[in-house]
Design a protein around this motif. Sequence first.
Motif, PDB file in Angstrom:
ATOM      1  N   HIS A  44       0.832  -1.206   0.000  1.00 21.03           N
ATOM      2  CA  HIS A  44       0.000   0.000   0.000  1.00 21.03           C
ATOM      3  C   HIS A  44       0.863   1.251   0.000  1.00 21.03           C
ATOM      4  CE1 HIS A  44      -3.226   2.784   1.043  1.00 21.03           C
ATOM      5  NE2 HIS A  44      -2.473   3.224   2.037  1.00 21.03           N
ATOM      6  N   GLU A  45       1.953   1.218   0.759  1.00 18.88           N
ATOM      7  CA  GLU A  45       2.823   2.390   0.873  1.00 18.88           C
ATOM      8  C   GLU A  45       3.454   2.739  -0.474  1.00 18.88           C
ATOM      9  OE1 GLU A  45       2.124   0.635   4.739  1.00 18.88           O
ATOM     10  OE2 GLU A  45       2.903  -0.241   2.876  1.00 18.88           O
ATOM     11  N   ALA A  46       3.925   1.716  -1.195  1.00 18.05           N
ATOM     12  CA  ALA A  46       4.569   1.977  -2.486  1.00 18.05           C
ATOM     13  C   ALA A  46       3.560   2.508  -3.500  1.00 18.05           C
ATOM     14  CB  ALA A  46       5.235   0.707  -3.009  1.00 18.05           C
ATOM     15  N   PHE A  47       2.378   1.902  -3.539  1.00 13.55           N
ATOM     16  CA  PHE A  47       1.369   2.344  -4.504  1.00 13.55           C
ATOM     17  C   PHE A  47       0.926   3.774  -4.208  1.00 13.55           C
ATOM     18  CE2 PHE A  47      -2.880   2.704  -6.321  1.00 13.55           C
ATOM     19  CZ  PHE A  47      -2.663   2.220  -7.604  1.00 13.55           C
ATOM     20  N   THR A  48       0.716   4.083  -2.930  1.00 11.74           N
ATOM     21  CA  THR A  48       0.299   5.436  -2.542  1.00 11.74           C
ATOM     22  C   THR A  48       1.377   6.453  -2.893  1.00 11.74           C
ATOM     23  OG1 THR A  48      -1.058   4.555  -0.742  1.00 11.74           O
ATOM     24  CG2 THR A  48      -0.430   6.875  -0.601  1.00 11.74           C
ATOM     25  N   LYS A  49       2.639   6.081  -2.655  1.00 11.96           N
ATOM     26  CA  LYS A  49       3.748   6.976  -2.983  1.00 11.96           C
ATOM     27  C   LYS A  49       3.830   7.202  -4.486  1.00 11.96           C
ATOM     28  CE  LYS A  49       7.581   9.254  -2.044  1.00 11.96           C
ATOM     29  NZ  LYS A  49       7.581  10.504  -1.266  1.00 11.96           N
ATOM     30  N   LEU A  50       3.629   6.160  -5.277  1.00 12.88           N
ATOM     31  CA  LEU A  50       3.652   6.311  -6.729  1.00 12.88           C
ATOM     32  C   LEU A  50       2.521   7.237  -7.187  1.00 12.88           C
ATOM     33  CD1 LEU A  50       4.796   5.547  -9.501  1.00 12.88           C
ATOM     34  CD2 LEU A  50       3.292   3.553  -9.484  1.00 12.88           C
ATOM     35  N   GLU A  51       1.332   7.046  -6.627  1.00 18.11           N
ATOM     36  CA  GLU A  51       0.212   7.933  -6.959  1.00 18.11           C
ATOM     37  C   GLU A  51       0.559   9.389  -6.668  1.00 18.11           C
ATOM     38  OE1 GLU A  51      -4.128   5.960  -6.508  1.00 18.11           O
ATOM     39  OE2 GLU A  51      -3.025   6.136  -4.620  1.00 18.11           O
ATOM     40  N   GLY A  52       1.089   9.648  -5.471  1.00 16.95           N
ATOM     41  CA  GLY A  52       1.427  11.008  -5.084  1.00 16.95           C
ATOM     42  C   GLY A  52       2.518  11.609  -5.952  1.00 16.95           C
ATOM     43  N   SER A  53       3.505  10.787  -6.316  1.00 20.48           N
ATOM     44  CA  SER A  53       4.608  11.276  -7.150  1.00 20.48           C
ATOM     45  C   SER A  53       4.110  11.637  -8.545  1.00 20.48           C
ATOM     46  CB  SER A  53       5.699  10.207  -7.234  1.00 20.48           C
ATOM     47  OG  SER A  53       6.258   9.963  -5.960  1.00 20.48           O
ATOM     48  N   HIS A  63      -2.813   7.517 -16.427  1.00 20.02           N
ATOM     49  CA  HIS A  63      -2.079   8.041 -17.576  1.00 20.02           C
ATOM     50  C   HIS A  63      -0.963   7.099 -18.033  1.00 20.02           C
ATOM     51  CE1 HIS A  63      -3.776  11.969 -16.062  1.00 20.02           C
ATOM     52  NE2 HIS A  63      -4.039  12.051 -17.347  1.00 20.02           N
ATOM     53  N   ILE A  64      -0.653   6.055 -17.270  1.00 21.16           N
ATOM     54  CA  ILE A  64       0.436   5.148 -17.645  1.00 21.16           C
ATOM     55  C   ILE A  64      -0.017   4.268 -18.805  1.00 21.16           C
ATOM     56  CG2 ILE A  64       1.932   3.263 -16.857  1.00 21.16           C
ATOM     57  CD1 ILE A  64       1.664   4.432 -14.014  1.00 21.16           C
ATOM     58  N   ASP A  65       0.678   4.374 -19.940  1.00 23.35           N
ATOM     59  CA  ASP A  65       0.270   3.596 -21.109  1.00 23.35           C
ATOM     60  C   ASP A  65       1.232   2.460 -21.436  1.00 23.35           C
ATOM     61  OD1 ASP A  65       2.378   5.180 -22.059  1.00 23.35           O
ATOM     62  OD2 ASP A  65       1.496   5.383 -24.059  1.00 23.35           O
ATOM     63  N   ARG A  66       2.408   2.464 -20.801  1.00 20.90           N
ATOM     64  CA  ARG A  66       3.347   1.360 -21.010  1.00 20.90           C
ATOM     65  C   ARG A  66       4.265   1.227 -19.803  1.00 20.90           C
ATOM     66  NH1 ARG A  66       6.065   4.170 -26.249  1.00 20.90           N
ATOM     67  NH2 ARG A  66       3.993   5.073 -26.370  1.00 20.90           N
ATOM     68  N   ILE A  67       4.678   0.006 -19.543  1.00 20.18           N
ATOM     69  CA  ILE A  67       5.552  -0.309 -18.410  1.00 20.18           C
ATOM     70  C   ILE A  67       6.710  -1.138 -18.935  1.00 20.18           C
ATOM     71  CG2 ILE A  67       5.738  -1.432 -16.159  1.00 20.18           C
ATOM     72  CD1 ILE A  67       2.658  -1.148 -15.932  1.00 20.18           C
ATOM     73  N   TYR A  68       7.928  -0.631 -18.752  1.00 20.40           N
ATOM     74  CA  TYR A  68       9.138  -1.345 -19.159  1.00 20.40           C
ATOM     75  C   TYR A  68       9.794  -1.913 -17.897  1.00 20.40           C
ATOM     76  CZ  TYR A  68       8.530   1.299 -23.499  1.00 20.40           C
ATOM     77  OH  TYR A  68       8.039   1.836 -24.667  1.00 20.40           O
ATOM     78  N   ILE A  69      10.030  -3.216 -17.863  1.00 15.44           N
ATOM     79  CA  ILE A  69      10.514  -3.872 -16.655  1.00 15.44           C
ATOM     80  C   ILE A  69      11.927  -4.408 -16.869  1.00 15.44           C
ATOM     81  CG2 ILE A  69      10.124  -5.781 -15.047  1.00 15.44           C
ATOM     82  CD1 ILE A  69       7.134  -5.489 -15.626  1.00 15.44           C
ATOM     83  N   THR A  70      12.827  -4.078 -15.930  1.00 14.54           N
ATOM     84  CA  THR A  70      14.213  -4.533 -16.051  1.00 14.54           C
ATOM     85  C   THR A  70      14.344  -6.033 -15.801  1.00 14.54           C
ATOM     86  OG1 THR A  70      14.643  -3.945 -13.726  1.00 14.54           O
ATOM     87  CG2 THR A  70      15.223  -2.313 -15.425  1.00 14.54           C
ATOM     88  N   ILE A  83      -1.400  -1.747 -11.965  1.00 16.02           N
ATOM     89  CA  ILE A  83      -1.378  -0.594 -12.864  1.00 16.02           C
ATOM     90  C   ILE A  83      -2.061  -0.934 -14.185  1.00 16.02           C
ATOM     91  CG2 ILE A  83       0.134   0.928 -14.203  1.00 16.02           C
ATOM     92  CD1 ILE A  83       2.181   0.643 -11.887  1.00 16.02           C
ATOM     93  N   LYS A  84      -1.781  -2.124 -14.703  1.00 18.16           N
ATOM     94  CA  LYS A  84      -2.394  -2.547 -15.962  1.00 18.16           C
ATOM     95  C   LYS A  84      -3.917  -2.612 -15.841  1.00 18.16           C
ATOM     96  CE  LYS A  84      -2.147  -6.340 -19.351  1.00 18.16           C
ATOM     97  NZ  LYS A  84      -1.513  -5.641 -20.473  1.00 18.16           N
ATOM     98  N   SER A  90       0.438  -1.387 -21.552  1.00 22.45           N
ATOM     99  CA  SER A  90       1.156  -2.531 -22.105  1.00 22.45           C
ATOM    100  C   SER A  90       2.422  -2.763 -21.283  1.00 22.45           C
ATOM    101  CB  SER A  90       1.537  -2.268 -23.567  1.00 22.45           C
ATOM    102  OG  SER A  90       0.378  -2.140 -24.360  1.00 22.45           O
ATOM    103  N   ILE A  91       2.780  -4.031 -21.084  1.00 26.42           N
ATOM    104  CA  ILE A  91       3.928  -4.379 -20.261  1.00 26.42           C
ATOM    105  C   ILE A  91       4.976  -5.064 -21.128  1.00 26.42           C
ATOM    106  CG2 ILE A  91       4.743  -5.649 -18.240  1.00 26.42           C
ATOM    107  CD1 ILE A  91       1.945  -5.475 -17.081  1.00 26.42           C
ATOM    108  N   TYR A  92       6.227  -4.605 -20.978  1.00 21.60           N
ATOM    109  CA  TYR A  92       7.350  -5.112 -21.758  1.00 21.60           C
ATOM    110  C   TYR A  92       8.378  -5.736 -20.812  1.00 21.60           C
ATOM    111  CZ  TYR A  92       5.608  -1.751 -25.283  1.00 21.60           C
ATOM    112  OH  TYR A  92       4.836  -1.029 -26.164  1.00 21.60           O
ATOM    113  N   MET A  93       8.924  -6.896 -21.220  1.00 20.34           N
ATOM    114  CA  MET A  93       9.952  -7.574 -20.430  1.00 20.34           C
ATOM    115  C   MET A  93      10.726  -8.499 -21.370  1.00 20.34           C
ATOM    116  SD  MET A  93       9.449 -10.145 -17.116  1.00 20.34           S
ATOM    117  CE  MET A  93       9.014  -8.976 -15.841  1.00 20.34           C
ATOM    118  N   SER A  94      11.930  -8.893 -20.965  1.00 19.75           N
ATOM    119  CA  SER A  94      12.685  -9.847 -21.781  1.00 19.75           C
ATOM    120  C   SER A  94      11.951 -11.183 -21.850  1.00 19.75           C
ATOM    121  CB  SER A  94      14.084 -10.058 -21.196  1.00 19.75           C
ATOM    122  OG  SER A  94      14.020 -10.796 -19.991  1.00 19.75           O
TER     123      SER A  94
END
Length: 322
Positions: A44-53, A63-70, A83-84, A90-94
Amino acid sequence: MTEKIAENFYKITLPMPFRLQHVHVFAIVHGDKVALFDTGVNTHEAFTKLEGSLKSIGKSIRHIDRIYITHFHTDHCGIAGRIKDISGASIYMSEIDTLRIHRDQDTGLDVSKLTAFYRQQGLDNNFISALVELLDYFRKSTIPFRIDEHFADFERQTVGDKDFEVIPVPGHTSGQVCFFFRKEGILLSGDHVLPHITPNLSPDPYNPGFRPLKSFLDSLQTVEFLPVAKVYPSHGEPFENLRARVEEIREHHQERKNLVFDSVRGGPKTTYQVSLDIFGINLPEFDQFLAVNEAFAHLIELEEEGLISRDKKDEIILYSAV
């Protein structure tokens, strides 16, 4: 904390309930949309922080339309599924890490394979049971999601007015990638190159031929001569002299390998016994697991170099200096 690192490009620091306490994710605003690089852990803390940021830069999760994952570890993709669900991103990964995370999500941990592997390394049943429980917790702490697209090695992507290259850097995981923004001189290094620590190098019980240390050192060569002005890691502060840091890491692993070799000179030892010699006996349970993985990564390279040999006794592998 949200920090602007280039035009329309932001570093967002999120909390996490592990030893490192934080993870950095990155956002590029393009038009009325946001591209996110990694997501943070599922709390919850991480999601709330992401929302606030995002709100602080005039955007929201929607507004997030794509997610690139390391890579597939939970602190890097734990809330990608949430988020999806909200934004349709859309989510991208190797492909390699996609296979791993889809398998874990679809069928759960392969307990028999994990048990057999770590028993060979000298861990007892109590330790293995605790380890399986811990790994299952990490698996469940990532909200299930499906990958929409795989990266090709060194492919180029465009987000708004920014281009970046997908740099394959196996080692920490079999399929980790970095993102290099050549025009800006920015490298999002994930967990590959960190400023003060080195990433844990873990065997892949699903892929017995994977050599994490060799892969990691080869991947350092892949990035060290890129024209990088500043490295933005997932943990720790940004830094500038990539080549110097790469050389420090090489020296660290050579020293570690020497210590591992010295350990087995004293007689046949299991991976677990070697880890106790190198890292001590008073580690928390999870850190002891990481220590076993690190010892294993060095042992298999020493074996490949012909400096040590292995024997098996009652299904347990013993290493000795040649």
